[in-house]
Scaffold this motif. Structure first.
Motif, mmCIF file in Angstrom:
data_model
loop_
_atom_site.group_PDB
_atom_site.id
_atom_site.type_symbol
_atom_site.label_atom_id
_atom_site.label_comp_id
_atom_site.label_asym_id
_atom_site.label_seq_id
_atom_site.Cartn_x
_atom_site.Cartn_y
_atom_site.Cartn_z
ATOM 1 N N UNK A 76 0.813 -1.220 0.000
ATOM 2 C CA UNK A 76 0.000 0.000 0.000
ATOM 3 C C UNK A 76 0.844 1.267 0.000
ATOM 4 N N UNK A 144 -2.154 7.970 2.112
ATOM 5 C CA UNK A 144 -3.608 8.119 2.121
ATOM 6 C C UNK A 144 -4.023 9.572 1.898
ATOM 7 N N UNK A 209 -4.218 2.460 -0.413
ATOM 8 C CA UNK A 209 -4.493 1.843 0.887
ATOM 9 C C UNK A 209 -4.767 0.374 0.614
ATOM 10 N N UNK A 210 -4.475 -0.488 1.584
ATOM 11 C CA UNK A 210 -4.832 -1.886 1.356
ATOM 12 C C UNK A 210 -6.239 -2.143 1.894
#
Lengths: 323, 323
Positions: A76, A144, A209-210
């Motif tokens: 990510x 993020x 993001x994961x």
């Protein structure tokens, strides 16, 4: 068997090191080189017996997943793996269990090209904590907070499979699963985060993001930290044939939006990157799908659309401590 | 309270960062700068309820110790702290407990100048795993394998206090402790690894290890990895007045040799470094004592001597899983 012999025997398998491990297991700390002009990234995740896996899950699967979910955090960021530590609490010394656990760990270590560099074994209720280390080109991590207005929103692989598989685990203990069910269960037990693809993606994407807590919950973190909103086309969600076959289209969409445990990536990138992203995905044999757009109206809002009409999801993303 | 709010509220206290934290808590990974020409060191230790601390230990003490025992591993390498991650499994959300735990963690974070950079909170039996990161000048870490023939063997602080305090914990629940007993208990609950001293010591010493499993067991690791033997003068063991007052000289020596949980350093250095080491210790207000010599006869052998005669210790060092 003494603790030190135990650790030596089961956690000193041969490993694919990247040449950055100066001192591995066996001292107070491991020593690593971080290449010039790169930054260090690190993340930690714990798996607890009865919470994150069933008590009778195969030890090799528990081990594999413990590392995979952490490698997913490196993916990510667009990071290259450097190494990982393993802290494991065991109720008792069970050599057969340890042998199987060690083999699953070794397989994940090889698959993701990340060496075990240190650990701690203690007596206690079965709890597995992995801390991963990786490196990114300085200031090139996919954060993020970096989504931009009008970015495409992308998802790797398929989402929803793992959530659907939760209900299949118990069934598998008493009866045979069909092919589609077996596929879904494997997706739950052996996550395959797109780590090599993600490393190259860092040059093309703004944010990532994961998807561990569900697409909506995780995309929500990007919106919150990037102070923007998003529109998601429900018809574009990447759903596996097996998922639709097992639970039907409507439930498949719910699992995809809110299910969690997928360990795929959600990322955002400029329109002009579309072809490069598709080519990169093809090179690494990763599926990618565009599912929506970053907007700036009503910050934090997630607008779901199906056939031009608002779509109402049943529940918000997964939480550890729900009210 | 939702997981994310919980983490935000109790684990985002203000911190003394070293300027190396690029992104802290809040993304898939934290991002750190590792200064040029330095290597990364990392270590992990888990504390389990009922194994590493009593179930009714004050949460602030549990938190403090969780970080201190890991900082001790950084000290053993001569490393400068960069940051730490915290993985904590909690049976339930208890705000009073979390508040107290958080305050102890913050105090340790300040005392050792190491910022919290990431974490994971899960539901499960109380288990605390801390992973520390630090940096050392390239190829200057104090390793267990680097002891040299004729090196002096040194110990920081006093040893044996923590082991003696184990028996005092229960007593403290029902009656008042005297001054010496209170001192020993504090040594168990609030380890104070000599991290700033150790950073400078790396230039002067050949090898080091932290005394967590007992002096004999830990020095044994240096002997094993450096392929040498050692002579220890029992009369030179640094024993606190309080320890001798509470348990007598003979038992004090046993605790010092085999007790564990001291989180002091055992290190080896050339004779010619004696004055520099004593001056450094004075600068950092750390006690250091020379307790023996590295030898090369009968590799791995630990010869204990008292008044010119062999001294027989009662048992070998502590092990998690004893036979």
């Amino acid at each position: 068997m003494k603790e030190f012999e135990l650790i030596k025997e089961y956690f000193s398998f041969s490993q694919s090191t990247s040449g950055t491990v100066v001192e591995g297991i066996g001292d107070d700390c491991a020593v690593l080189s971080v290449p010039d002009k790169r930054q260090l990234v690190t993340s930690v995740d714990t798996l607890v017996d009865g919470v994150h896996f069933f008590s009778d899950t195969a030890p090799a699967d528990i081990a594999y997943k413990s590392l995979a979910v952490n490698v997913s955090d490196l993916a990510a960021m667009g990071a290259k793996p450097l190494g990982f530590t393993l802290a494991i609490a065991l109720p008792k010394v069970d050599e057969a269990w340890l042998k199987a656990f060690s083999s699953g760990l070794q397989q994940a270590s090889n698959d993701f090209a990340i060496p075990l560099i240190g650990g701690d074994t203690t007596q206690g209720p079965l709890t597995i904590t992995v801390n991963v280390l990786g490196s990114v080109k300085a200031d090139k991590a996919m954060l993020r907070k970096s989504a931009q207005l009008d970015d495409d929103i992308w998802v790797t692989g398929h989402v929803g499979d793992a959530a659907a598989a939760l209900g299949l685990y118990e069934k598998a203990q008493s009866s045979d699963l069909n092919e589609a069910e077996s596929y879904l269960l494997q997706r739950l037990l052996r996550p395959n985060p797109p780590i090599t693809f993600a490393k190259k993606l860092a040059k093309l994407a703004h944010s990532a993001i994961d998807i561990s807590d569900g697409l909506l919950a995780d995309l929500g973190h990007i919106l919150e930290q990037s102070r923007c909103s998003a529109k998601i086309k429900i018809g574009s969600l990447p759903l596996s044939e097996q998922l639709i076959q097992c639970v039907g289209l409507e439930q498949a969409r719910e699992y995809a939006l809110n299910g969690g445990d997928d360990y795929e990536l959600c990322f955002t990138a400029k329109h002009s990157m579309r072809n490069k992203i598709l080519n990169l995905a093809e090179d690494f044999k990763v599926n990618v799908h565009r599912i929506g757009t970053i907007m700036d109206e009503e910050k934090g809002n997630l607008q779901l659309v199906l056939n031009g009409k608002p779509y109402q999801s049943k529940r918000p993303g997964w939480q550890h401590f729900s009210e």
